[in-house]
Scaffold this motif. Structure first.
Motif, PDB file in Angstrom:
ATOM      1  N   GLY A  10       3.388  -8.451  12.337  1.00 13.12           N
ATOM      2  CA  GLY A  10       2.729  -7.541  11.418  1.00 13.12           C
ATOM      3  C   GLY A  10       2.370  -8.173  10.083  1.00 13.12           C
ATOM      4  N   HIS A  11       3.118  -9.172   9.677  1.00 14.76           N
ATOM      5  CA  HIS A  11       2.866  -9.745   8.355  1.00 14.76           C
ATOM      6  C   HIS A  11       2.416 -11.197   8.424  1.00 14.76           C
ATOM      7  CE1 HIS A  11       4.325  -6.291   5.986  1.00 14.76           C
ATOM      8  NE2 HIS A  11       5.053  -6.070   7.061  1.00 14.76           N
TER       9      HIS A  11
ATOM     10  N   ARG B  92      -0.642 -11.754  11.214  1.00 17.99           N
ATOM     11  CA  ARG B  92      -1.797 -10.971  10.840  1.00 17.99           C
ATOM     12  C   ARG B  92      -2.539 -11.608   9.657  1.00 17.99           C
ATOM     13  NH1 ARG B  92      -3.997  -5.124   9.529  1.00 17.99           N
ATOM     14  NH2 ARG B  92      -5.625  -6.259   8.514  1.00 17.99           N
ATOM     15  N   ASN B  93      -1.793 -12.001   8.648  1.00 22.08           N
ATOM     16  CA  ASN B  93      -2.440 -12.594   7.484  1.00 22.08           C
ATOM     17  C   ASN B  93      -2.905 -14.016   7.760  1.00 22.08           C
ATOM     18  OD1 ASN B  93      -0.832 -10.321   6.658  1.00 22.08           O
ATOM     19  ND2 ASN B  93      -1.327 -10.918   4.583  1.00 22.08           N
TER      20      ASN B  93
ATOM     21  N   LEU C 142      18.411 -13.604   2.787  1.00 27.49           N
ATOM     22  CA  LEU C 142      16.980 -13.711   2.514  1.00 27.49           C
ATOM     23  C   LEU C 142      16.595 -15.073   1.950  1.00 27.49           C
ATOM     24  CD1 LEU C 142      16.318 -10.176   1.022  1.00 27.49           C
ATOM     25  CD2 LEU C 142      15.507 -11.051   3.207  1.00 27.49           C
TER      26      LEU C 142
ATOM     27  N   ASP D 191       5.960 -14.240  -0.680  1.00 27.77           N
ATOM     28  CA  ASP D 191       6.869 -13.219  -1.187  1.00 27.77           C
ATOM     29  C   ASP D 191       6.849 -11.953  -0.341  1.00 27.77           C
ATOM     30  OD1 ASP D 191       7.583 -14.892  -3.166  1.00 27.77           O
ATOM     31  OD2 ASP D 191       6.608 -13.808  -4.802  1.00 27.77           O
ATOM     32  N   TYR D 192       5.656 -11.591   0.139  1.00 24.18           N
ATOM     33  CA  TYR D 192       5.629 -10.301   0.838  1.00 24.18           C
ATOM     34  C   TYR D 192       6.285 -10.383   2.203  1.00 24.18           C
ATOM     35  CZ  TYR D 192       1.462 -12.189   2.995  1.00 24.18           C
ATOM     36  OH  TYR D 192       0.578 -12.984   3.673  1.00 24.18           O
TER      37      TYR D 192
ATOM     38  N   LEU E  26      12.923  -4.965   8.519  1.00 23.99           N
ATOM     39  CA  LEU E  26      12.089  -5.065   9.729  1.00 23.99           C
ATOM     40  C   LEU E  26      12.676  -6.106  10.678  1.00 23.99           C
ATOM     41  CD1 LEU E  26       8.414  -5.033   8.432  1.00 23.99           C
ATOM     42  CD2 LEU E  26       9.859  -3.143   9.095  1.00 23.99           C
TER      43      LEU E  26
ATOM     44  N   ARG F 125       9.092 -12.041   2.545  1.00 25.01           N
ATOM     45  CA  ARG F 125      10.470 -11.782   2.138  1.00 25.01           C
ATOM     46  C   ARG F 125      10.672 -10.276   1.929  1.00 25.01           C
ATOM     47  NH1 ARG F 125      12.289 -14.331  -3.392  1.00 25.01           N
ATOM     48  NH2 ARG F 125      10.892 -12.703  -4.095  1.00 25.01           N
TER      49      ARG F 125
ATOM     50  N   TYR G 290      -5.026  -0.209  -1.286  1.00 29.56           N
ATOM     51  CA  TYR G 290      -4.495  -1.544  -1.030  1.00 29.56           C
ATOM     52  C   TYR G 290      -3.883  -2.074  -2.332  1.00 29.56           C
ATOM     53  CZ  TYR G 290      -6.828  -1.597   3.442  1.00 29.56           C
ATOM     54  OH  TYR G 290      -7.195  -1.316   4.723  1.00 29.56           O
TER      55      TYR G 290
ATOM     56  N   PRO H 133      -9.096  -6.328   3.218  1.00 27.70           N
ATOM     57  CA  PRO H 133      -9.572  -5.265   2.338  1.00 27.70           C
ATOM     58  C   PRO H 133     -10.072  -5.778   0.997  1.00 27.70           C
ATOM     59  CG  PRO H 133      -7.179  -5.247   2.502  1.00 27.70           C
ATOM     60  CD  PRO H 133      -7.668  -6.221   3.517  1.00 27.70           C
ATOM     61  N   LYS H 134      -9.710  -7.014   0.644  1.00 24.08           N
ATOM     62  CA  LYS H 134     -10.162  -7.524  -0.645  1.00 24.08           C
ATOM     63  C   LYS H 134     -11.635  -7.909  -0.619  1.00 24.08           C
ATOM     64  CE  LYS H 134      -6.354 -10.039  -1.654  1.00 24.08           C
ATOM     65  NZ  LYS H 134      -5.591 -11.097  -2.298  1.00 24.08           N
TER      66      LYS H 134
ATOM     67  N   VAL I  10      -3.059  -7.190   2.784  1.00 24.53           N
ATOM     68  CA  VAL I  10      -3.999  -6.618   3.761  1.00 24.53           C
ATOM     69  C   VAL I  10      -3.523  -5.285   4.357  1.00 24.53           C
ATOM     70  CG1 VAL I  10      -4.815  -8.924   4.352  1.00 24.53           C
ATOM     71  CG2 VAL I  10      -3.168  -7.810   5.831  1.00 24.53           C
TER      72      VAL I  10
ATOM     73  N   ALA J 259      11.558   1.675   9.837  1.00 23.71           N
ATOM     74  CA  ALA J 259      12.518   0.669  10.276  1.00 23.71           C
ATOM     75  C   ALA J 259      13.930   1.254  10.339  1.00 23.71           C
ATOM     76  CB  ALA J 259      12.487  -0.539   9.342  1.00 23.71           C
TER      77      ALA J 259
ATOM     78  N   THR K  98       2.648 -10.494  -5.758  1.00 20.27           N
ATOM     79  CA  THR K  98       2.775 -11.232  -4.505  1.00 20.27           C
ATOM     80  C   THR K  98       3.781 -10.615  -3.538  1.00 20.27           C
ATOM     81  OG1 THR K  98       4.423 -12.653  -5.521  1.00 20.27           O
ATOM     82  CG2 THR K  98       2.163 -13.436  -5.563  1.00 20.27           C
ATOM     83  N   SER K  99       4.551  -9.640  -3.998  1.00 23.91           N
ATOM     84  CA  SER K  99       5.582  -9.148  -3.089  1.00 23.91           C
ATOM     85  C   SER K  99       5.087  -8.030  -2.175  1.00 23.91           C
ATOM     86  CB  SER K  99       6.839  -8.733  -3.843  1.00 23.91           C
ATOM     87  OG  SER K  99       6.530  -7.800  -4.828  1.00 23.91           O
ATOM     88  N   LEU K 100       3.817  -7.636  -2.335  1.00 23.81           N
ATOM     89  CA  LEU K 100       3.234  -6.682  -1.389  1.00 23.81           C
ATOM     90  C   LEU K 100       2.216  -7.411  -0.515  1.00 23.81           C
ATOM     91  CD1 LEU K 100       2.668  -3.673  -3.801  1.00 23.81           C
ATOM     92  CD2 LEU K 100       4.303  -3.767  -1.930  1.00 23.81           C
ATOM     93  N   ASN K 101       2.138  -7.005   0.727  1.00 17.65           N
ATOM     94  CA  ASN K 101       1.181  -7.618   1.642  1.00 17.65           C
ATOM     95  C   ASN K 101      -0.245  -7.168   1.285  1.00 17.65           C
ATOM     96  OD1 ASN K 101      -0.419  -8.380   3.827  1.00 17.65           O
ATOM     97  ND2 ASN K 101       1.266  -8.185   5.267  1.00 17.65           N
TER      98      ASN K 101
ATOM     99  N   HIS L 197      -4.350  -4.609  -4.141  1.00 12.67           N
ATOM    100  CA  HIS L 197      -5.237  -5.134  -5.183  1.00 12.67           C
ATOM    101  C   HIS L 197      -5.964  -4.037  -5.930  1.00 12.67           C
ATOM    102  CE1 HIS L 197      -8.173  -4.674  -1.907  1.00 12.67           C
ATOM    103  NE2 HIS L 197      -9.049  -4.529  -2.871  1.00 12.67           N
TER     104      HIS L 197
ATOM    105  N   ARG M 193      20.028  -5.773   9.520  1.00 16.94           N
ATOM    106  CA  ARG M 193      18.813  -5.005   9.236  1.00 16.94           C
ATOM    107  C   ARG M 193      19.143  -3.623   8.692  1.00 16.94           C
ATOM    108  NH1 ARG M 193      17.006  -6.889  14.254  1.00 16.94           N
ATOM    109  NH2 ARG M 193      17.120  -4.780  15.095  1.00 16.94           N
TER     110      ARG M 193
ATOM    111  N   ALA N 118     -11.138  -7.023   8.274  1.00 14.50           N
ATOM    112  CA  ALA N 118      -9.749  -7.461   8.327  1.00 14.50           C
ATOM    113  C   ALA N 118      -9.139  -7.629   6.942  1.00 14.50           C
ATOM    114  CB  ALA N 118      -9.636  -8.772   9.099  1.00 14.50           C
TER     115      ALA N 118
END
Lengths: 337, 331
Positions: free
Chosen positions: A252-253, A256-257, B58, A234-235, A244, A237, B152, A332-333, B106, B119, B101-104, B154, B85, A330
């Motif tokens: 970046g996403h 990286r993950n 998307l 989801d992130y 971006l 998306r 972060y 943060p959790k 890390v 952006a 789940t929609s935020l990264n 979490h 964009r 790397a």
């Protein structure tokens, strides 16, 4: 974080003690007599020579006594004297560790960078012919034993095609560069000798590539799988919905993950590299710890065997510790307390 | 500038899967005016999210979007690269369903917000970006915004995360905000807070919104107009009051009967029987007919078109009598 590192470091001596003890016991259990290599076959019939050698090398004492002597020397940083080279094991190792590290680090770079690029390449072309080709290439590398790929590479690229120089760290009749780091390539550069640098590099590339190929498979497979997972998350998306660029989303996403789980396998791969180095060094006449280990085992060189085991243990523990710490940085959790 | 902000006509989305094609959206016409809040309501799989995600490209690569979508008078379907964009996160902001789940995980929320700003405003200095990030977090009422920048995902609760996602969607002052089930994944009390945030934003910024939800109760509080979707089509469209009190489509009626209501204690909820049709094997005639208690023979053979009935636009052969006949049948 600090406490975590200290706790981890605190158990290191105990683990090393265990490694040393196991190595000591195993080497003594081998049903052969190291005296043969110490005094030579011919003198084996002479009881006086034998007795003298036994007392000189401490082999006349009981095994527990030998063990105790070994441990008390070890604590003082003395790993004993090699039966075979008659040098102190510490100086033998000091000479050879840089050679092995140069090989392993180069192999790690080739395998790691190659594995990540290959995995990324595959993930972006999922199930297309290019993906299959890349996966087969990686699978072959990790399935074939390094002594076979090493020999095949030497046969093809050196003996037949002549595109790479033969085995050995240096061309014959060439002196190594003045020692600074012990890495011939770096030392040659530091010495300003560019032509020697290229010669050393050319000799380093083939064994490092053989070794790197062996770990590339597991890394690329993991990168591919975790990138495919991340691409549908989801992130990712969300990142696209922010406007971006696709490249920024990927780097970046997604990547990286996706690299997080790869960190773990890189740590383990370092251990694979070291065991692989034993075979690779023998085939490529590389004067490193691996070939030293082979020679030591062949001669039942107790102090050298123990020292090599200790070295392996230290490398393994350190690379695992480094993996954990990198992971904490790397992700943060993962809060290490 | 008097035309609608967003105007969809005949929008279709097809997914090619294995051996067949799934027609997830089958010709949706929809207008969103400046400053208007439009609800898009339907069951899971009715095509409401897919419609809006399809606008911005998307969807998964196996999706094909057809028809037309005018944003501020310009066709936006088929856009790629820079113009696309510029819309994403620029003129059109999106809020997603699950803030877990929609935020990264890390990256800090500050970083993720900054990314959205950078952006679209690449010339902004780091300091200005940071100030804007804080301003956005304050706008969605996140306490201690200055400290939370370094947090972060979490480390935040679900409600806080959804506020971050909203802040992100608002980063570049979009003209249209698409909220895809913005409260579904949250606790009821948090849902109310998030709705307050959205209502408050609407008052302050006059941003047009499309709220996608399966919850008619939610729509009642925030939307001006409601579109009810079923099996990839809009089946009824009306002002929010009309939808609740003078709805014409048996499906809308069915959805409303599923809402628990305090004034009807003791009366069992009345779920719609059956399940939505498979979108790769649609029945002939009205897609809802097999589940419809008001269906007549004609419904099974001829697909109804949208038409004005009273104050609603409805796709039902039996309107305006359909709903009345339901009550008769149910009694």
């Amino acid at each position: 974080m600090k406490r975590y590192i200290l706790a981890r470091l605190a158990i290191v001596p105990f683990l090393l003690f265990g490694i040393v003890t196991v190595a000591f016991i195993i080497s003594r259990l081998i049903p052969a007599d190291p005296l043969t290599s110490i005094v030579g076959e011919r003198a084996m019939g002479n009881p006086e020579v034998i007795a003298a050698a036994k007392s000189k090398w401490g082999l006349d004492k009981s095994v527990p006594e030998q063990y105790w002597a070994y441990l008390s020397n070890l604590v003082r940083g003395d790993l004993g004297t090699s039966f075979r080279t008659k040098n102190s094991v510490v100086s033998d190792l000091a000479e050879r560790i840089p050679a092995t590290l140069e090989l392993a680090v180069t192999a790690m770079i080739i395998g790691g960078v190659g594995g990540v690029l290959l995995g990324k390449f595959s993930a972006r072309r999922k199930d297309r012919p290019a993906d299959h080709a890349a996966r087969v290439f990686a699978l072959v590398g990790s399935s074939l034993p390094v002594f076979w790929t090493g020999l095949a590479a030497l046969f093809l690229l050196y003996a037949r095609l002549g595109v790479f120089p033969g085995p050995g760290r240096l061309p014959s009749r060439v002196d190594p560069p003045p020692q600074v780091t012990g890495f011939y390539t770096i030392d040659a550069l530091l010495d300003g000798d560019v032509s020697l640098f290229w010669q050393c590099l050319a000799r380093l590339i083939l064994p490092a590539a053989v070794l790197g190929w062996a770990i590339m498979g597991s890394i690329s497979r993991l990168v591919r799988a975790s990138m495919l997972d991340e691409m549908h998350s989801d992130y990712v998306r969300t990142a696209r919905a922010k406007g971006l660029r696709e490249r920024a989303v990927m780097r970046g996403h997604v990547l990286r993950n996706a690299l997080l789980p790869v960190l773990t396998i890189v740590g383990f791969s370092f251990a694979t590299l070291l065991t692989g180095a034993v075979l690779t060094e023998t085939i490529f006449e590389w004067n490193g710890v691996g070939s030293y280990a082979v020679a030591a085992t062949r001669n039942l060189d107790y102090p050298a065997i123990n020292a090599v085991c200790l070295f392996g243990g230290v490398v393994f523990l350190l690379s695992n510790l480094a993996t954990d710490l990198l992971y904490a940085l790397a992700d943060p959790k993962v809060r290490l307390t | 500038m008097t035309g609608p902000l967003l105007s969809l006509s005949g929008l279709t989305v097809d997914f090619s899967v294995g051996d067949g094609v799934v027609h997830a959206v089958r010709g949706v016409d929809l207008d969103v005016n400046h400053g208007e809040v439009v609800g898009l309501v339907g069951e899971s799989g009715s095509g409401k999210s897919v419609t809006m995600l399809g606008l911005l490209g998307l969807l998964a690569p196996n999706a094909r979007v057809g028809g037309s979508a005018l944003f501020d008078g310009t066709e936006i379907l088929g856009l790629t690269g820079k113009p696309l964009r510029a819309l994403r996160g620029g003129r059109i902001g999106m809020i997603f369903q699950d803030p877990m789940t929609s935020l990264n995980p890390v990256l800090t929320i500050g970083r993720q917000l900054a990314e959205a700003i950078e952006a679209h405003q690449p010339t902004l200095t780091g300091k200005r970006v940071r100030a804007r990030v804080q301003e956005l977090l304050e706008m969605v009422s996140i306490p201690n915004a200055a400290e939370r920048i370094a947090a972060y995902p979490h480390e935040l609760s679900g409600g806080m995360r959804q506020r971050v996602v909203i802040a992100m969607a608002l980063a570049n002052e979009p003209e249209l905000l698409i909220a895809d089930e913005p409260t579904t994944a949250l606790d009821v009390t948090i849902q109310a807070q998030i709705l307050d945030v959205l209502a408050d934003l609407r008052q302050r910024t006059n941003t047009a919104m499309v709220i996608i939800t399966h919850d008619l109760g939610l729509v009642a509080g925030v939307a001006d107009r409601v579109n009810v979707m079923y099996a990839g089509r809009v089946v009824e469209r009306a002002e929010v009051d009309e939808i609740f009190h003078k709805h014409q489509h048996p499906y809308t009626a069915g959805l409303l009967r599923c809402l628990p209501r305090l004034d009807r204690r003791g009366i069992d909820l009345d779920p719609i029987g059956g399940a939505p049709p498979r979108l790769d094997r649609l029945p002939e005639g009205c897609a809802f007919a097999p589940r419809c208690r008001a269906a007549i023979d004609e419904c099974l053979v001829r697909d109804p078109m949208l038409r004005m009935v009273g104050a609603s636009v409805v796709a039902c052969h039996r309107a305006p009598d359909a709903v009345a006949s339901l009550t008769g049948a149910g009694a």
